[in-house]
Design a protein around this motif. Structure first.
Motif, short mmCIF file in Angstrom:
data_model
loop_
_atom_site.label_atom_id
_atom_site.label_comp_id
_atom_site.label_asym_id
_atom_site.label_seq_id
_atom_site.Cartn_x
_atom_site.Cartn_y
_atom_site.Cartn_z
N ASN A 187 40.58 23.73 107.14
CA ASN A 187 41.09 22.80 108.14
C ASN A 187 42.61 22.88 108.26
O ASN A 187 43.32 22.99 107.27
N SER A 188 43.08 22.78 109.50
CA SER A 188 44.51 22.69 109.76
C SER A 188 44.97 21.26 109.48
O SER A 188 44.19 20.41 109.03
N LEU A 189 46.24 20.99 109.74
CA LEU A 189 46.80 19.64 109.59
C LEU A 189 46.06 18.69 110.54
O LEU A 189 45.89 19.00 111.72
N TYR A 190 45.64 17.54 110.02
CA TYR A 190 44.93 16.57 110.86
C TYR A 190 45.88 15.99 111.92
O TYR A 190 46.91 15.41 111.58
N ALA A 191 45.47 16.08 113.17
CA ALA A 191 46.21 15.41 114.24
C ALA A 191 46.21 13.90 114.00
O ALA A 191 47.17 13.21 114.36
N ASP A 192 45.14 13.38 113.39
CA ASP A 192 45.04 11.94 113.10
C ASP A 192 46.16 11.50 112.15
O ASP A 192 46.68 10.39 112.27
N ALA A 193 46.52 12.37 111.19
CA ALA A 193 47.60 12.04 110.25
C ALA A 193 48.94 12.03 110.97
O ALA A 193 49.81 11.18 110.72
N VAL A 194 49.11 12.97 111.90
CA VAL A 194 50.34 13.02 112.70
C VAL A 194 50.46 11.73 113.53
O VAL A 194 51.53 11.14 113.65
N ALA A 195 49.34 11.27 114.07
CA ALA A 195 49.33 10.11 114.96
C ALA A 195 49.49 8.79 114.22
O ALA A 195 49.79 7.76 114.83
N THR A 232 40.88 24.72 113.67
CA THR A 232 42.17 24.36 114.26
C THR A 232 41.99 23.69 115.61
O THR A 232 40.93 23.78 116.23
N GLY A 233 43.08 23.06 116.05
CA GLY A 233 43.13 22.53 117.40
C GLY A 233 43.43 23.65 118.40
O GLY A 233 43.56 24.81 118.02
N PRO A 234 43.56 23.29 119.70
CA PRO A 234 43.66 24.29 120.75
C PRO A 234 45.06 24.85 120.98
O PRO A 234 45.21 25.82 121.70
N GLU A 235 46.10 24.23 120.35
CA GLU A 235 47.44 24.77 120.64
C GLU A 235 48.33 24.69 119.40
O GLU A 235 48.17 23.80 118.58
N LEU A 236 49.24 25.66 119.30
CA LEU A 236 50.20 25.68 118.20
C LEU A 236 51.43 24.86 118.59
O LEU A 236 52.01 25.06 119.65
N GLY A 255 30.22 24.35 120.18
CA GLY A 255 30.01 24.35 121.63
C GLY A 255 30.93 23.39 122.35
O GLY A 255 30.83 23.20 123.57
N LYS A 256 31.86 22.75 121.60
CA LYS A 256 32.78 21.79 122.23
C LYS A 256 34.22 22.26 122.03
O LYS A 256 34.59 22.67 120.93
N ARG A 257 35.03 22.14 123.07
CA ARG A 257 36.43 22.50 122.94
C ARG A 257 37.12 21.48 122.04
O ARG A 257 36.92 20.27 122.19
N PRO A 258 37.95 21.92 121.08
CA PRO A 258 38.62 20.94 120.21
C PRO A 258 39.63 20.10 120.99
O PRO A 258 40.17 20.55 122.00
N ARG A 259 39.86 18.91 120.50
CA ARG A 259 40.75 17.98 121.19
C ARG A 259 42.21 18.38 121.02
O ARG A 259 42.61 18.92 119.99
#
Length: 304
Positions: free
Chosen positions: A141-149, A200-204, A285-289
């Motif tokens: 897993n990459s860095l959680y976006a939830d932790a950033v938020a 990972t998420g969709p963008e760096l 089958g789902k694009r990551p957020r």
């Protein structure tokens, strides 16, 4: 399909995974392990099997793992001292005939040479699982976006500033929800044995770019201060955070050490997190957020 064991099922990740599994497999095939079974009474009422288990008590684990075929091993939070806990869980699982272990690792989890204290734990755990004889799937897993938020955004908005040692290194921050989705997919599909996926998420995005996004959405300035690793340690020192995992006081006010955070920032700065993959979409089958959508989700919790 045999029983699927979910460790740490009363944590955010474990609970979300167990709830999804209950919608996909027979409820009696979902075995939820937790130190606090009372926290999972609602899942038990839906037919899940809830068992008391403690990673520091190998005997409790052996009993808890009975009848399992697959196990979702969610890494514990004790950075620097958790490998022994993971070893206990893997040994108990294999002794009980668990055939496939799905483990929540980190980007770069397979690298022997890595600056991150957190990554070292994951590398060591991956090696233990590989040596156990069970099939494995490593979800790096990459860095959680939830932790950033939350953990990053809220103090930065409160202080109006944020010291940071990640420089302009890029990271494809990922929603925890997407990490859960891929874990459940791997547990309920065939074809994932002995593989590692970059989740990972969709963008760096760099940390300064993420902080700028938070500042803009909140309508409040945040002064990002680029500091070196020692400057980052001094910031955590000022908050009373112990530097090393071995200095953490059991059940004390701060259950983590700053070396995990500082070397995480260093890893981003040195390019170890500069990884973006399509594994989430390919397998679920789902694009990551996007990071923006996760920031919007948590914006209500930010200081006004």
């Amino acid at each position: 399909m045999g029983k699927i064991i979910v460790t740490g099922a009363s944590g955010n990740f474990g609970r979300a995974a167990a709830e999804q599994l209950l919608q996909k497999v027979a409820p009696q095939d979902v075995v939820c392990l937790t130190r606090s079974p009372e926290k999972l009474a609602d899942l038990a009422s839906k037919g899940a099997v809830v068992r008391q288990a403690d990673f520091d008590d190998p005997e409790s684990l052996v009993k808890a793992m009975e009848g399992g075929e697959k196990m979702l091993l969610i890494s514990t939070l004790r950075v620097g001292t958790r490998v022994e806990q993971h070893r206990n869980a893997v040994e108990a699982a294999v002794a009980n005939g668990v055939k496939h272990i799905v483990y929540t690792s980190v980007i770069g989890g397979g690298l022997e040479d890595h600056p991150g204290v957190e990554q070292t734990d994951h590398y060591d755990t991956e090696q233990i699982i590989k040596a156990s004889g069970a099939d494995y799937t490593f979800l790096r897993n990459s860095l959680y976006a939830d932790a950033v938020a939350t953990a990053m955004a809220i103090p930065a908005l409160q202080a109006g500033s944020k010291p940071d040692n990640a420089g302009h290194g890029k990271v494809a921050m990922v929603a925890r929800e997407d990490c859960v989705n891929i874990a459940v997919a791997v547990l309920t599909q065939d074809g994932h044995a002995n593989k590692a996926y970059d989740v990972t998420g969709p963008e760096l995005v760099s940390i300064p770019e993420a902080v700028a996004m938070i500042s803009e959405m909140a309508g409040k300035p945040i002064d990002l201060q680029h500091v070196d690793d020692e400057g980052m340690y001094q910031y955590f020192d000022s908050l009373g955070v112990p530097r090393k995992a071995s200095d953490v006081v059991p059940d004390g006010p701060i259950p983590w050490a700053s070396e995990g955070m500082v070397t995480f920032g260093q890893s981003i700065r040195e390019g170890y997190f500069d990884v973006q993959s399509d594994d989430v979409e390919r397998i679920t089958g789902k694009r990551p957020r996007s990071l923006k959508s996760v920031l919007e989700q948590y914006k209500g919790a930010w200081p006004a």
